[in-house]
Structure formats: C-alpha cells, structure tokens
Design a protein around this motif. Structure first.
Motif, PDB file in Angstrom:
ATOM      1  N   CYS A  11      25.675  -2.760  65.289  1.00  0.00           N
ATOM      2  CA  CYS A  11      24.946  -4.029  65.316  1.00  0.00           C
ATOM      3  C   CYS A  11      24.843  -4.577  63.898  1.00  0.00           C
ATOM      4  O   CYS A  11      24.497  -3.842  62.964  1.00  0.00           O
ATOM      5  CB  CYS A  11      23.550  -3.826  65.900  1.00  0.00           C
ATOM      6  SG  CYS A  11      23.569  -3.455  67.660  1.00  0.00           S
ATOM      7  N   SER A  39      28.131  -5.994  67.845  1.00  0.00           N
ATOM      8  CA  SER A  39      27.323  -7.098  68.331  1.00  0.00           C
ATOM      9  C   SER A  39      26.669  -7.746  67.121  1.00  0.00           C
ATOM     10  O   SER A  39      25.783  -7.152  66.492  1.00  0.00           O
ATOM     11  CB  SER A  39      26.257  -6.594  69.315  1.00  0.00           C
ATOM     12  OG  SER A  39      25.471  -7.673  69.795  1.00  0.00           O
ATOM     13  N   ASP A  41      24.320 -10.492  65.478  1.00  0.00           N
ATOM     14  CA  ASP A  41      23.146 -11.235  65.950  1.00  0.00           C
ATOM     15  C   ASP A  41      22.954 -12.560  65.224  1.00  0.00           C
ATOM     16  O   ASP A  41      21.816 -12.962  64.945  1.00  0.00           O
ATOM     17  CB  ASP A  41      21.897 -10.371  65.812  1.00  0.00           C
ATOM     18  CG  ASP A  41      21.124 -10.245  67.121  1.00  0.00           C
ATOM     19  OD1 ASP A  41      21.671 -10.617  68.164  1.00  0.00           O
ATOM     20  OD2 ASP A  41      19.972  -9.779  67.085  1.00  0.00           O
ATOM     21  N   GLY A  68      25.536 -11.293  69.667  1.00  0.00           N
ATOM     22  CA  GLY A  68      24.357 -10.557  70.092  1.00  0.00           C
ATOM     23  C   GLY A  68      23.359 -11.433  70.820  1.00  0.00           C
ATOM     24  O   GLY A  68      23.466 -12.669  70.827  1.00  0.00           O
ATOM     25  N   ASN A  76      19.507  -5.812  70.599  1.00  0.00           N
ATOM     26  CA  ASN A  76      20.910  -5.877  70.215  1.00  0.00           C
ATOM     27  C   ASN A  76      21.620  -4.556  70.514  1.00  0.00           C
ATOM     28  O   ASN A  76      22.704  -4.531  71.115  1.00  0.00           O
ATOM     29  CB  ASN A  76      21.024  -6.225  68.730  1.00  0.00           C
ATOM     30  CG  ASN A  76      22.389  -6.784  68.359  1.00  0.00           C
ATOM     31  OD1 ASN A  76      23.210  -7.108  69.228  1.00  0.00           O
ATOM     32  ND2 ASN A  76      22.644  -6.908  67.077  1.00  0.00           N
TER      33      ASN A  76
END
Length: 308
Positions: A11, A39, A41, A68, A76
C-alpha cells in the motif's frame, strides 16, 4: 524457482522518498516466486512513476497497480487481501518505506509450509528499527509469551509489515462484512487468525528494517517514552474505545470462531463493560494477558477503572 507464489500486498501514499529502497529489497529476496499488487491511495508525488518504472524492470506480470479506497491505511490493506481476484498460495503485507532482509519471505515460507493446509496460519516477527536516514536505532520488544486469542484481544504483537499468511488465513478476510469497522489491519489479523483456532508464529529474529518517522509511535515501542504513551492510552480511555470497536467486529465474525474463543470473547466483553464484580470476573475468566509484567499490571488496573 519455488513453485508456490507469494502475493505481496503493498500500500502506497506519497511514498516517493523511500519506496525505491523497499522495492529493491523485494526484488532481491532469496525466495523469488512473488508478485506485487500495489494499492495506491491517491499519491500526488512521484510514487506512481516509481512504481511504473519498477514495473518495467520486473515485468507487468509481477507488479500491478490499483487505485486504493482512500479510506485510511487499514481499509487500503484490507482492500487487497480480501480481493479474491488476486490469487496466490501465500500473502504478505508490505509498507512503502521499510527494507526487507533478503530471507524475509523465505523464513516465513519455511514455517508456513510445515503447517497443515486446512489450518489458518500466520507468520510475524520482531523488527529492526531505523531512523529517517536508515541508521539503526534498536529493535522492537522481544515478546516471549505465546501468541493466543486471549493475548490478541488486548495487544498487537507484530506489525503488518512482518506478516505472511497461508491461504486458509487469508480466506478468513473474505467473510468480513463491507461495513466492518476495525482499529488496525494487523491487530485484527492477529485476532481473527487466533479466534478461528489458527496458528500464529512470532519469530524472535528481526526480518526487516522498520523505518521510524520523527515522533512516530505507532510501531515503535521500545523506549520509555513509548511505554508511557501506551500506558496513557490504556488508562486514559482510548484503549476502551478501541476494544469497543474490536468486540463489535469480532462478534460479526463469530461464525468463524471456535467455541472456546467465543467464551473468551464473552468474558472479555463483561470485563470491558460490566459492573465492577462482573468486570473482575470477566477479567479472570477470559484469561486475557499482555506480554510484559508492567502491561499486565496496567491491564488489571484498567479493568478496575473500566478502561479496557
């Protein structure tokens, strides 16, 4: 080439400063059969460009990038591990600013492969702490008491950045309601795996460099300052609020829990919200414990004061 694949769930959010070091440490793992699913964000710095450059180096089949949910770090991480389209034999969470030891994945897989395929299993470890410049500043606490649901209810013993799951452990997250509220993804992972009767191994050997930023106390708890910070949380009421959230979340997942752990949760709920006699009874009957003597004294006092 090892036959079993590890899905690395990374993340990111505005992580350009340290991301390249982390990506390189993943590339240099002794266990080579991994794929990275990222992912992001909503980064507004050069994070995505760094990811795309690394993607060109290792191949698009080994790194994929998603947008995300933009609902915080826990959401997330959960968005990746609960995505059934991202399949692998094992799964690992990764922060954007750490540096993994070369054998991090290999050590985890060695333990996980010795566990029954039908049993949820979670590997986690101690961490080596570094400052913003990469200089070593110490280690996270060395916990010696065994992992268990009774411990997981009142303490998170390892960061998500150290965690590697087998398929059975990861599948537990597929049962989470979409509106489930939790405090942190790693603490809930420890609770969920132990609640289901799964196995958790805490490796006393550090497996990565865990970067500390300024006054960051989320993961760093070796210092006296961090200890008092956590005791303040425990006795100041924040811990009580966290437990309220965790109890509600676990009750929504009780279909996965063993009967013994359901009983522990019931006693813990009484320790959390009952009258004084009920709280003390719940405290002792639940068997809850933290990893240190000081922590357990604080836990006992917090129960008396209705703060757990």
């Amino acid at each position: 080439m090892p036959s079993k694949t590890v899905a690395i769930f990374l993340c990111t959010y505005n992580g350009q400063k340290y991301l390249e070091e982390q990506l390189n440490s993943i590339r240099d793992q002794s266990y080579k059969n991994w794929k990275i699913w990222v992912s992001d964000d909503g980064s507004v710095d050069e994070t995505k460009k760094l990811l795309e450059a690394f993607q060109e180096t290792v191949g698009h089949d080994r790194l994929q990038i998603f947008d995300g949910p933009r609902s915080g770090f826990a959401a997330n991480f959960l968005s990746l591990i609960s995505n059934i389209d991202l399949s692998a034999d094992y799964s690992a969470w990764s922060d954007q600013d750490d540096i993994w030891d070369k054998d991090k994945l290999g050590n985890a897989i060695n333990w996980l492969e010795r566990q029954p395929d039908t049993t949820p299993a979670l590997y986690c470890s101690r961490t080596r702490l570094i400052d913003e410049n990469g200089e070593e500043i110490g280690y996270s606490p060395l916990f010696r008491r065994p992992p268990s649901f009774a411990n997981a209810l009142v303490q998170s013993i390892a960061g998500g950045n150290t965690m590697v799951f087998n398929h059975q452990a990861r599948s537990l997250f597929n049962h989470m309601p979409p509106d489930l509220e939790i405090i942190s993804h790693d603490w809930f992972a420890y609770q969920l795996v132990t609640a289901s009767g799964g196995r958790v191994y805490y490796d006393p050997k550090a497996t990565l460099n865990y970067r500390q930023h300024g006054a960051n106390l989320v993961g760093e708890n070796r210092s006296l300052k961090a200890l008092f910070y956590r005791l303040f949380q425990l006795l100041g009421g924040r811990f009580h609020v966290w437990n309220e959230v965790n109890i509600k979340a676990l009750k929504k997942m009780d279909a996965l829990m063993t009967s013994d752990n359901k009983a522990i949760l019931e006693h813990f709920e009484k320790a959390h919200s009952g009258g004084l006699i009920s709280r003390m009874s719940g405290f002792f009957r639940s068997g809850i414990y933290r990893q240190t003597i000081v922590g357990n004294i604080a836990l006992f006092i917090a129960t008396i004061l209705k703060k757990i």
